[in-house]
Design an enzyme around this catalytic site. Structure first.
Site, short mmCIF file in Angstrom:
data_model
loop_
_atom_site.label_atom_id
_atom_site.label_comp_id
_atom_site.label_asym_id
_atom_site.label_seq_id
_atom_site.Cartn_x
_atom_site.Cartn_y
_atom_site.Cartn_z
N ASP A 1 0.79 -1.24 0.00
CA ASP A 1 0.00 0.00 0.00
C ASP A 1 0.82 1.29 0.00
O ASP A 1 0.50 2.23 0.75
CB ASP A 1 -0.96 0.01 1.19
CG ASP A 1 -1.96 -1.15 1.17
OD1 ASP A 1 -1.90 -1.96 0.23
OD2 ASP A 1 -2.77 -1.25 2.11
N LYS B 1 -6.95 -4.98 -2.79
CA LYS B 1 -7.80 -5.50 -1.71
C LYS B 1 -8.78 -4.43 -1.28
O LYS B 1 -8.50 -3.24 -1.36
CB LYS B 1 -6.95 -5.97 -0.53
CG LYS B 1 -6.10 -4.87 0.05
CD LYS B 1 -4.95 -5.41 0.86
CE LYS B 1 -4.01 -4.31 1.31
NZ LYS B 1 -4.63 -3.20 2.01
N CYS C 1 -1.92 -2.50 7.79
CA CYS C 1 -1.86 -3.50 6.72
C CYS C 1 -0.55 -4.27 6.68
O CYS C 1 -0.54 -5.45 6.34
CB CYS C 1 -2.17 -2.83 5.38
SG CYS C 1 -3.91 -2.33 5.27
C1 VGL Z 1 -4.67 0.78 5.74
C2 VGL Z 1 -6.11 1.80 7.19
C3 VGL Z 1 -7.17 1.57 6.34
C4 VGL Z 1 -3.26 0.36 5.43
C5 VGL Z 1 -5.70 0.54 4.87
O1 VGL Z 1 -2.93 0.18 4.24
O2 VGL Z 1 -2.46 0.22 6.37
N1 VGL Z 1 -4.88 1.40 6.90
N2 VGL Z 1 -6.95 0.94 5.18
#
Ligand code: VGL
Ligand code: ZN
Length: 208
Positions: free
Chosen positions: A24, A111, A159
């Site tokens: 991410d 995702k 994540c």
């Molecule tokens: C994430 C919060 C909400 C991440 C993703 O990638 O860590 N954190 N969605």
């Protein structure tokens, strides 16, 4: 091979049976103007690029994940969930950080696509029913002959943590190079707790 004496040497970390999972590294997390900026998220991009370079040089597999949400999802606070709006499919915030060196041929696992809470790169969970389903990440690791997984990216306490824990559950040796991630700390102390939790699960947390 990794030797105890220099286990934090990042260039010593990769071989053909290792997969680097880059979690991410998207504008909403890594750019100060992003919707869910992780403090220091921009500073780790060059360090993550070093990991990608070292992995590729050693013949390791490199896989990327993207958080990829619909405009309305119970994942978002405005819709009854937890987080500010971030990584809405097709928006600037969902794009990889422009400095991230994503090889043309690298697999990208998205995702959260159907509104699921996709914290781990391996699975998504329906935020209403709680039902879990797998992403293609597990299969990609199997096909690559993976024995060891290095997890990096954002956010360390969300994540990255969940991806590392799932990789352990699947039986992989897992390494988390701490210098290459940053914590979002929704609640103060989340970062420290995350480090403890992954250590307790057998993840090798290294400074480098
Ligand atoms: C994430 C919060 C909400 C991440 C993703 O990638 O860590 N954190 N969605
Ligand atoms: Zn999200």
């Amino acid at each position: 091979m990794t030797h105890p004496s220099n286990a934090t040497d990042r260039h010593d970390r990769y071989d053909a049976t290792t997969t680097l999972v880059v979690v991410d590294v998207q504008n909403d997390f890594a750019d100060p103007a992003g919707g869910l900026y992780v403090p220091g998220g921009d500073a780790v991009v060059p360090l993550i690029n070093e990991q990608i370079g070292a992995a590729r040089a050693a013949g390791a597999t490199v896989v990327f994940t993207q958080d990829w949400h619909p405009p309305e999802t119970p994942h978002f606070a405005k819709d009854g969930g937890t987080w500010p709006v971030h990584c809405v499919a097709g928006t600037w915030g969902a794009e990889f950080h422009p400095d991230l060196e994503v090889p043309d041929t690298a697999p990208v696992v998205r995702k959260g696509v159907d509104g699921g809470d996709g914290y781990s790169g391996f699975s998504v969970q329906d935020p209403v029913s709680g039902e879990r389903s797998s992403t293609e990440l597990g299969r990609l690791l199997t096909e690559a002959g993976t024995q060891r997984v290095v997890v990096t990216g954002l956010a360390g306490d969300v994540c990255v943590k969940e991806t590392a824990l799932d990789a352990r559950r699947l039986g992989y040796d897992v390494v988390l190079p701490l210098r290459t991630t940053r914590m979002v700390e929704l609640a103060p102390g989340d970062g420290e707790r995350a480090i403890q939790q992954v250590r307790d699960a057998g993840v090798e947390v290294v400074e480098g």
